[in-house]
Scaffold this motif. Structure first.
Motif, PDB file in Angstrom:
ATOM      1  N   VAL A 114      23.297  -6.628   7.306  1.00  0.00           N
ATOM      2  CA  VAL A 114      22.176  -7.239   8.031  1.00  0.00           C
ATOM      3  C   VAL A 114      22.711  -8.427   8.822  1.00  0.00           C
ATOM      4  O   VAL A 114      23.303  -9.350   8.261  1.00  0.00           O
ATOM      5  CB  VAL A 114      21.078  -7.704   7.065  1.00  0.00           C
ATOM      6  CG1 VAL A 114      19.900  -8.281   7.834  1.00  0.00           C
ATOM      7  CG2 VAL A 114      20.625  -6.553   6.190  1.00  0.00           C
ATOM      8  N   GLU A 115      22.507  -8.383  10.130  1.00  0.00           N
ATOM      9  CA  GLU A 115      23.019  -9.445  10.996  1.00  0.00           C
ATOM     10  C   GLU A 115      22.143  -9.550  12.230  1.00  0.00           C
ATOM     11  O   GLU A 115      21.641  -8.537  12.741  1.00  0.00           O
ATOM     12  CB  GLU A 115      24.461  -9.148  11.409  1.00  0.00           C
ATOM     13  CG  GLU A 115      25.068 -10.200  12.317  1.00  0.00           C
ATOM     14  CD  GLU A 115      26.526  -9.908  12.666  1.00  0.00           C
ATOM     15  OE1 GLU A 115      27.104 -10.664  13.450  1.00  0.00           O
ATOM     16  OE2 GLU A 115      27.071  -8.907  12.145  1.00  0.00           O
ATOM     17  N   ASN A 116      21.947 -10.771  12.713  1.00  0.00           N
ATOM     18  CA  ASN A 116      21.195 -11.004  13.937  1.00  0.00           C
ATOM     19  C   ASN A 116      22.148 -10.942  15.122  1.00  0.00           C
ATOM     20  O   ASN A 116      23.015 -11.799  15.276  1.00  0.00           O
ATOM     21  CB  ASN A 116      20.490 -12.368  13.876  1.00  0.00           C
ATOM     22  CG  ASN A 116      19.622 -12.622  15.090  1.00  0.00           C
ATOM     23  OD1 ASN A 116      19.411 -11.734  15.906  1.00  0.00           O
ATOM     24  ND2 ASN A 116      19.129 -13.836  15.220  1.00  0.00           N
ATOM     25  N   ASP A 117      21.995  -9.924  15.963  1.00  0.00           N
ATOM     26  CA  ASP A 117      22.890  -9.754  17.110  1.00  0.00           C
ATOM     27  C   ASP A 117      22.588 -10.734  18.240  1.00  0.00           C
ATOM     28  O   ASP A 117      23.412 -10.943  19.122  1.00  0.00           O
ATOM     29  CB  ASP A 117      22.794  -8.325  17.655  1.00  0.00           C
ATOM     30  CG  ASP A 117      23.321  -7.305  16.658  1.00  0.00           C
ATOM     31  OD1 ASP A 117      24.230  -7.669  15.893  1.00  0.00           O
ATOM     32  OD2 ASP A 117      22.814  -6.175  16.642  1.00  0.00           O
ATOM     33  N   ASP A 118      21.403 -11.321  18.230  1.00  0.00           N
ATOM     34  CA  ASP A 118      21.013 -12.255  19.281  1.00  0.00           C
ATOM     35  C   ASP A 118      21.492 -13.656  18.916  1.00  0.00           C
ATOM     36  O   ASP A 118      20.946 -14.297  18.025  1.00  0.00           O
ATOM     37  CB  ASP A 118      19.488 -12.251  19.459  1.00  0.00           C
ATOM     38  CG  ASP A 118      19.026 -13.204  20.549  1.00  0.00           C
ATOM     39  OD1 ASP A 118      19.887 -13.723  21.286  1.00  0.00           O
ATOM     40  OD2 ASP A 118      17.808 -13.431  20.655  1.00  0.00           O
ATOM     41  N   LYS A 119      22.507 -14.147  19.593  1.00  0.00           N
ATOM     42  CA  LYS A 119      23.086 -15.453  19.290  1.00  0.00           C
ATOM     43  C   LYS A 119      22.545 -16.554  20.199  1.00  0.00           C
ATOM     44  O   LYS A 119      23.057 -17.664  20.224  1.00  0.00           O
ATOM     45  CB  LYS A 119      24.621 -15.395  19.432  1.00  0.00           C
ATOM     46  CG  LYS A 119      25.293 -14.311  18.598  1.00  0.00           C
ATOM     47  CD  LYS A 119      25.009 -14.468  17.105  1.00  0.00           C
ATOM     48  CE  LYS A 119      25.728 -13.405  16.284  1.00  0.00           C
ATOM     49  NZ  LYS A 119      25.401 -13.476  14.857  1.00  0.00           N
ATOM     50  N   SER A 120      21.492 -16.257  20.947  1.00  0.00           N
ATOM     51  CA  SER A 120      20.959 -17.233  21.896  1.00  0.00           C
ATOM     52  C   SER A 120      20.402 -18.465  21.196  1.00  0.00           C
ATOM     53  O   SER A 120      20.291 -19.531  21.788  1.00  0.00           O
ATOM     54  CB  SER A 120      19.869 -16.595  22.758  1.00  0.00           C
ATOM     55  OG  SER A 120      18.803 -16.113  21.952  1.00  0.00           O
ATOM     56  N   SER A 121      20.014 -18.315  19.909  1.00  0.00           N
ATOM     57  CA  SER A 121      19.463 -19.449  19.168  1.00  0.00           C
ATOM     58  C   SER A 121      20.536 -20.431  18.730  1.00  0.00           C
ATOM     59  O   SER A 121      20.233 -21.518  18.251  1.00  0.00           O
ATOM     60  CB  SER A 121      18.718 -18.942  17.933  1.00  0.00           C
ATOM     61  OG  SER A 121      19.625 -18.324  17.037  1.00  0.00           O
ATOM     62  N   GLY A 122      21.814 -20.051  18.886  1.00  0.00           N
ATOM     63  CA  GLY A 122      22.898 -20.907  18.432  1.00  0.00           C
ATOM     64  C   GLY A 122      23.247 -20.712  16.968  1.00  0.00           C
ATOM     65  O   GLY A 122      24.111 -21.396  16.435  1.00  0.00           O
ATOM     66  N   ASP A 123      22.602 -19.778  16.294  1.00  0.00           N
ATOM     67  CA  ASP A 123      22.884 -19.502  14.897  1.00  0.00           C
ATOM     68  C   ASP A 123      24.033 -18.499  14.820  1.00  0.00           C
ATOM     69  O   ASP A 123      23.870 -17.319  15.138  1.00  0.00           O
ATOM     70  CB  ASP A 123      21.637 -18.936  14.220  1.00  0.00           C
ATOM     71  CG  ASP A 123      21.819 -18.770  12.710  1.00  0.00           C
ATOM     72  OD1 ASP A 123      22.911 -19.099  12.221  1.00  0.00           O
ATOM     73  OD2 ASP A 123      20.872 -18.326  12.045  1.00  0.00           O
ATOM     74  N   LEU A 124      25.199 -18.943  14.369  1.00  0.00           N
ATOM     75  CA  LEU A 124      26.379 -18.088  14.315  1.00  0.00           C
ATOM     76  C   LEU A 124      26.557 -17.431  12.947  1.00  0.00           C
ATOM     77  O   LEU A 124      27.632 -16.935  12.634  1.00  0.00           O
ATOM     78  CB  LEU A 124      27.621 -18.910  14.674  1.00  0.00           C
ATOM     79  CG  LEU A 124      27.580 -19.553  16.064  1.00  0.00           C
ATOM     80  CD1 LEU A 124      28.852 -20.350  16.315  1.00  0.00           C
ATOM     81  CD2 LEU A 124      27.392 -18.494  17.148  1.00  0.00           C
ATOM     82  N   PHE A 125      25.521 -17.444  12.133  1.00  0.00           N
ATOM     83  CA  PHE A 125      25.560 -16.806  10.822  1.00  0.00           C
ATOM     84  C   PHE A 125      25.924 -15.338  10.993  1.00  0.00           C
ATOM     85  O   PHE A 125      25.298 -14.608  11.772  1.00  0.00           O
ATOM     86  CB  PHE A 125      24.177 -16.943  10.182  1.00  0.00           C
ATOM     87  CG  PHE A 125      24.087 -16.419   8.779  1.00  0.00           C
ATOM     88  CD1 PHE A 125      24.556 -17.175   7.720  1.00  0.00           C
ATOM     89  CD2 PHE A 125      23.503 -15.199   8.507  1.00  0.00           C
ATOM     90  CE1 PHE A 125      24.445 -16.712   6.413  1.00  0.00           C
ATOM     91  CE2 PHE A 125      23.390 -14.728   7.213  1.00  0.00           C
ATOM     92  CZ  PHE A 125      23.867 -15.485   6.165  1.00  0.00           C
ATOM     93  N   ASN A 126      26.941 -14.869  10.284  1.00  0.00           N
ATOM     94  CA  ASN A 126      27.451 -13.516  10.520  1.00  0.00           C
ATOM     95  C   ASN A 126      26.889 -12.460   9.583  1.00  0.00           C
ATOM     96  O   ASN A 126      27.451 -11.369   9.448  1.00  0.00           O
ATOM     97  CB  ASN A 126      28.996 -13.506  10.463  1.00  0.00           C
ATOM     98  CG  ASN A 126      29.520 -13.954   9.109  1.00  0.00           C
ATOM     99  OD1 ASN A 126      28.749 -14.137   8.175  1.00  0.00           O
ATOM    100  ND2 ASN A 126      30.822 -14.151   9.009  1.00  0.00           N
ATOM    101  N   GLY A 127      25.772 -12.770   8.926  1.00  0.00           N
ATOM    102  CA  GLY A 127      25.088 -11.750   8.153  1.00  0.00           C
ATOM    103  C   GLY A 127      25.625 -11.553   6.752  1.00  0.00           C
ATOM    104  O   GLY A 127      26.582 -12.200   6.323  1.00  0.00           O
ATOM    105  N   ILE A 128      24.990 -10.614   6.038  1.00  0.00           N
ATOM    106  CA  ILE A 128      25.404 -10.303   4.673  1.00  0.00           C
ATOM    107  C   ILE A 128      25.292  -8.798   4.454  1.00  0.00           C
ATOM    108  O   ILE A 128      24.645  -8.084   5.212  1.00  0.00           O
ATOM    109  CB  ILE A 128      24.562 -11.036   3.613  1.00  0.00           C
ATOM    110  CG1 ILE A 128      23.128 -10.510   3.599  1.00  0.00           C
ATOM    111  CG2 ILE A 128      24.559 -12.539   3.826  1.00  0.00           C
ATOM    112  CD1 ILE A 128      22.367 -10.933   2.361  1.00  0.00           C
ATOM    113  N   ASP A 129      25.920  -8.345   3.374  1.00  0.00           N
ATOM    114  CA  ASP A 129      25.831  -6.938   2.981  1.00  0.00           C
ATOM    115  C   ASP A 129      24.840  -6.800   1.831  1.00  0.00           C
ATOM    116  O   ASP A 129      24.950  -7.480   0.811  1.00  0.00           O
ATOM    117  CB  ASP A 129      27.201  -6.415   2.536  1.00  0.00           C
ATOM    118  CG  ASP A 129      28.186  -6.354   3.686  1.00  0.00           C
ATOM    119  OD1 ASP A 129      27.807  -5.853   4.753  1.00  0.00           O
ATOM    120  OD2 ASP A 129      29.323  -6.841   3.519  1.00  0.00           O
ATOM    121  N   LEU A 130      23.865  -5.907   2.015  1.00  0.00           N
ATOM    122  CA  LEU A 130      22.926  -5.570   0.950  1.00  0.00           C
ATOM    123  C   LEU A 130      23.384  -4.266   0.309  1.00  0.00           C
ATOM    124  O   LEU A 130      23.871  -3.364   0.998  1.00  0.00           O
ATOM    125  CB  LEU A 130      21.517  -5.408   1.518  1.00  0.00           C
ATOM    126  CG  LEU A 130      20.923  -6.653   2.204  1.00  0.00           C
ATOM    127  CD1 LEU A 130      19.593  -6.309   2.863  1.00  0.00           C
ATOM    128  CD2 LEU A 130      20.754  -7.788   1.205  1.00  0.00           C
TER     129      LEU A 130
END
Length: 324
Positions: A114-130
């Motif tokens: 699970v990862e947010n592909d839209d980085k326009s918010s400045g959030d560089l969080f690279n997601g996690i595995d469920l």
């Protein structure tokens, strides 16, 4: 008669502006101002100037709008820019603006990243595995999930959905609500492991707590104090220095806060971290805790509630169940 008319005119001048301009309105919310703002007679920068509302002032909101809201400050009633508000408290039955109410949980049935592909918010969080067995909060049966400040959709073949039970009809053991926030080893830099340790230690202390109907809960009384003597370690936090003993425990308090908001329990004490919020929660809906800040709420559901917590390798979920 003349004296009576003069008395009536004087009383009208003393009435609040909201009552003179129309019917008396009950406020929907209370909020703080994020910066100094000019109050206007109409929702326009060109309308009559009514006065200045200072940074940090507490206001009440009578009508909510996307750009302008009708507000009260002191004896004045007028319009203020909506994007200047933070730390909203509900004063009536109206839902909180921007609050995402969830319908149930998604039981993960196959591994999914699970990862947010839209980085326009400045959030560089690279997601996690469920992985199979993980249970996370979901907006709907369609698999939409709140993921930090975005809404993502799980693949259709990766989960099974289970709806929440209504408190008034729930049987003991039924899940009433849940909320999930996310973190991983990229959050916290060199001290990511320490931040994770603090979250998991606080989660152990919160897990299994039961609130009787009408009972008040204090997060600090259960999880604090945030000191080395109580098992916590130095880790990144939101402060002037950026570090402190117990760094990370506020992510758990925020996750709990979102869950109790979903059930519309009575909020007794609460503060946000800062006007810009935190990246792991919707703007205005984070809960800071510490030596002088606490999250307190009262179980107003009429039934006892049990709190359970799971960390799931970075999927931090608070579940609220109907207790025995």
């Amino acid at each position: 008669m003349k004296k009576l008319l003069m008395t009536l005119m004087t009383l009208l001048l003393l009435l609040p502006a909201a009552a003179v301009c129309g019917e008396v309105q009950q406020p929907l919310y209370r909020a703080k101002m994020a910066k100094e703002s000019k109050m206007r007679a109409e929702p326009s920068t060109s309308s009559k100037f009514l006065g200045t509302v200072p940074d940090g002032a507490v206001i009440v909101i009578y009508e909510w709008g996307e750009e302008w809201s009708l507000c009260g400050y002191g004896e004045k009633t007028g319009y203020l820019l909506t994007n200047r508000f933070y730390e909203l408290w509900r004063l009536g039955s109206a839902a909180l603006p921007g609050m995402q109410f969830l319908d149930g949980v998604a039981l993960i049935t196959r591994e999914v990243h699970v990862e947010n592909d839209d980085k326009s918010s400045g959030d560089l969080f690279n997601g996690i595995d469920l992985v199979p067995g993980d249970v996370i909060a979901a907006c709907s049966e369609a698999g939409d999930i709140p993921f930090r400040r975005a809404i993502l959709t799980l693949p259709a073949d990766s989960y099974e959905f289970a709806p929440f039970a209504a408190p008034e009809t729930a049987a003991p053991g039924d899940m009433l609500y849940a909320f999930t926030t996310y973190y991983n080893d990229s959050v916290g830099g060199d001290l990511a492991a320490e931040r994770r340790y603090n979250i998991e230690l606080a989660a152990q202390r919160l897990n299994g707590q039961v609130l009787a109907a009408g009972e008040q809960f204090s997060y600090n009384e259960v999880c604090g104090p945030y000191e080395v003597s109580n098992g916590y370690v130095r880790a990144p936090n939101i402060s002037r220095s950026g570090y402190g003993v117990g760094g990370g425990v506020c992510q758990l308090s925020t996750t709990l806060f979102e869950a109790i908001l979903g059930l519309e329990m009575q909020l007794d004490q609460w503060e946000v971290h800062q006007t810009s919020g935190v990246k792991y929660a919707p703007l205005n809906y984070d809960a800071a805790v510490g030596s002088v800040k606490d999250l307190r709420f009262t179980n107003t559901l009429g039934v006892p509630v049990r709190i359970e917590v799971r960390t799931q390798r970075g999927a931090l979920t608070v579940y609220l169940y109907r207790a025995e």
